[in-house]
Scaffold this active site. Sequence first.
Site, short mmCIF file in Angstrom:
data_model
loop_
_atom_site.label_atom_id
_atom_site.label_comp_id
_atom_site.label_asym_id
_atom_site.label_seq_id
_atom_site.Cartn_x
_atom_site.Cartn_y
_atom_site.Cartn_z
N CYS A 115 0.86 -1.19 0.00
CA CYS A 115 0.00 0.00 0.00
C CYS A 115 0.89 1.24 0.00
O CYS A 115 1.13 1.84 1.04
CB CYS A 115 -0.86 0.02 1.26
SG CYS A 115 -2.07 -1.29 1.34
N GLN A 127 -10.50 -10.93 -11.38
CA GLN A 127 -10.28 -9.59 -10.82
C GLN A 127 -10.31 -9.65 -9.30
O GLN A 127 -11.17 -10.34 -8.74
CB GLN A 127 -11.38 -8.65 -11.32
CG GLN A 127 -11.37 -8.42 -12.83
CD GLN A 127 -10.34 -7.38 -13.24
OE1 GLN A 127 -9.72 -6.73 -12.40
NE2 GLN A 127 -10.15 -7.22 -14.54
N TYR A 147 -7.87 -8.98 -25.50
CA TYR A 147 -7.23 -9.19 -24.18
C TYR A 147 -8.33 -9.56 -23.19
O TYR A 147 -8.49 -8.94 -22.15
CB TYR A 147 -6.50 -7.93 -23.69
CG TYR A 147 -5.56 -7.30 -24.68
CD1 TYR A 147 -4.21 -7.67 -24.70
CD2 TYR A 147 -5.99 -6.33 -25.58
CE1 TYR A 147 -3.33 -7.08 -25.60
CE2 TYR A 147 -5.12 -5.75 -26.49
CZ TYR A 147 -3.80 -6.12 -26.49
OH TYR A 147 -2.94 -5.54 -27.38
N GLU A 172 -7.57 -13.83 -26.47
CA GLU A 172 -6.69 -13.85 -25.28
C GLU A 172 -5.51 -14.78 -25.57
O GLU A 172 -5.68 -15.82 -26.19
CB GLU A 172 -7.53 -14.33 -24.08
CG GLU A 172 -6.77 -14.88 -22.91
CD GLU A 172 -5.89 -13.85 -22.20
OE1 GLU A 172 -6.32 -12.71 -21.99
OE2 GLU A 172 -4.75 -14.22 -21.86
N CYS A 200 -4.87 -0.22 -17.48
CA CYS A 200 -4.32 -0.21 -16.11
C CYS A 200 -3.05 0.63 -16.06
O CYS A 200 -2.38 0.65 -15.04
CB CYS A 200 -4.08 -1.63 -15.63
SG CYS A 200 -3.05 -2.58 -16.74
N1 SAH Z 1 -10.36 -8.27 -19.70
C1 SAH Z 1 -9.96 -9.21 -18.70
C2 SAH Z 1 -8.43 -9.35 -18.51
C3 SAH Z 1 -7.59 -8.14 -18.70
S1 SAH Z 1 -5.92 -8.36 -18.18
C4 SAH Z 1 -10.65 -8.91 -17.39
O1 SAH Z 1 -11.21 -7.84 -17.21
O2 SAH Z 1 -10.67 -9.76 -16.51
C5 SAH Z 1 -5.06 -8.42 -19.73
C6 SAH Z 1 -5.10 -9.78 -20.40
O3 SAH Z 1 -4.38 -9.68 -21.63
C7 SAH Z 1 -4.44 -10.91 -19.64
O4 SAH Z 1 -5.39 -11.95 -19.51
C8 SAH Z 1 -3.26 -11.33 -20.52
O5 SAH Z 1 -3.02 -12.73 -20.49
C9 SAH Z 1 -3.72 -10.92 -21.89
N2 SAH Z 1 -2.69 -10.64 -22.92
C10 SAH Z 1 -1.45 -10.15 -22.76
N3 SAH Z 1 -0.86 -9.93 -23.94
C11 SAH Z 1 -1.77 -10.27 -24.90
C12 SAH Z 1 -1.75 -10.25 -26.34
N4 SAH Z 1 -0.70 -9.81 -27.01
N5 SAH Z 1 -2.86 -10.65 -26.97
C13 SAH Z 1 -3.95 -11.09 -26.30
N6 SAH Z 1 -4.01 -11.14 -24.95
C14 SAH Z 1 -2.93 -10.74 -24.25
#
Ligand code: SAH
Length: 458
Positions: free
Chosen positions: A84, A286, A315, A336, A412
């Site tokens: 934190c 999450q 993603y 993904e 993020c």
């Molecule tokens: N949208 C989801 C996860 C977001 S985190 C949620 O809200 O829960 C980002 C994600 O992107 C991760 O799962 C990671 O494995 C994936 N990732 C990373 N690089 C990537 C790429 N080049 N192409 C596709 N997915 C990717």
Amino acid sequence: MKESLKKNDLVTLSITDLGSSGEGIGKVDGFTLFVKDALIGDTIQAKIIKMKKSYGYGRLMEILTPSPYRTEARCPQARACGGCQIQPLAYEDQLTYKENKVRELLERVGKIGEYEMEPIIGMEEPWYYRNKAQFPVGRNKEGDIVTGFYAGRTHSIVPVDECFIQHPMNRQLMDIVKKWMKDCKAAPYDEVSHTGLVRHIFTRIGKYTGEIMVCLVINGKRIPAAEELVAALKSVPGMTSICLNINREKSNVILGSTVKCLWGKPYITDKIGDVVYQISPLSFFQVNPVQTQKLYRTAMEYAGLSGKETVWDLYCGIGTISLFLAQCAKKVYGVEIVPQAIEDAGKNALLNHIENVEFFVGKAEEVLPEQYEKFGVYADVIVVDPPRKGCDEKLLRCMVQMAPKRIVYVSCDPATLARDLHFLETNGYKVKKVRCVDMFAHSVHVETIVLMSRVEKK
Ligand code: SAH
């Protein structure tokens, strides 16, 4: 002036910003210094501990005038732990800091002109919000078994009885495991000698279901007196899953790839909105379910779905956003890179009887261009939620070619977000709305969601 500064010098400076790990940033005669534990608004005395060409690092020696935003950190270990980083900032001020950071980056790096910044969505309860904990196990100086965190760059564990961002139930769970370890003489793992059995205690607690998972990460194949551990844990109301995770690697990666279920189910379930998810120890989920729901609601609102749209969710992880949006879209395609996440996404779609989704395993920057070139796939809306490094330019180019009406960008890392928005703004899109959501109270991290619309050609 910089030439006159050197290691071990004592300097006085005002802290005007925070770095990506929460360290204070200030200037001495125009030269930038990073000082851990100094807060925005503090005037401090620091000792220079390292000099680089264009910046340096200082150690906080004394707070000369405390920041007006400073409060007492609730956790006595906040400074040593580092989880934190900005706990001494009052929560409202944390929110203001995060929102200002995003605004500043969008304007300076993204060169984004007019847009609507909606107020940041903060937490109603900024404590006890995480649904996943992973505590390392070790011994204190007296040789007692303790759980806590690794003190910065060392192998020794600082004991913490209560972590204020974790579910309060964790304390009881830790006590049960520690007592079992003592009774059956199960040794905590020692990082240096790579001996001992119990490495981490991993827990997940479903926010809406109350289901609890306890998973011991062990440097071995089995544990002694497993029945006793199971008997003690299963008496905790809500206990749903007791597992072992095998990790025999000499590495600081917490989880290994094998999970054995000792009792109950190998997963717990939880909900985001009306969508139910099965979560196993290795699934990504999450960590702040309350704020996640608010984030996804905003994504839904920005996507502007009427039920007729085709949506690409890039993603997509375990398909959380895809399944949420599928409730109001004609069809959602998720992409993904992690195959297990896509397996979970498929299972979660079945579990919720959601049939208008389809998932692809691969890199977003490869899958989408390939689908577009081969099959001319179409999108009304594209949602992206990339990791900190942001989107690959190849992907952004393909998105521009596909020309969806709207792009919803969930980010993020506001720095890479600003970079990517700049690219999209110079290629036919305009930022309409921006909203920050605080998913990680007391850390410097901030989630941002952006709505972009295609600029109609005259
Ligand atoms: N949208 C989801 C996860 C977001 S985190 C949620 O809200 O829960 C980002 C994600 O992107 C991760 O799962 C990671 O494995 C994936 N990732 C990373 N690089 C990537 C790429 N080049 N192409 C596709 N997915 C990717």
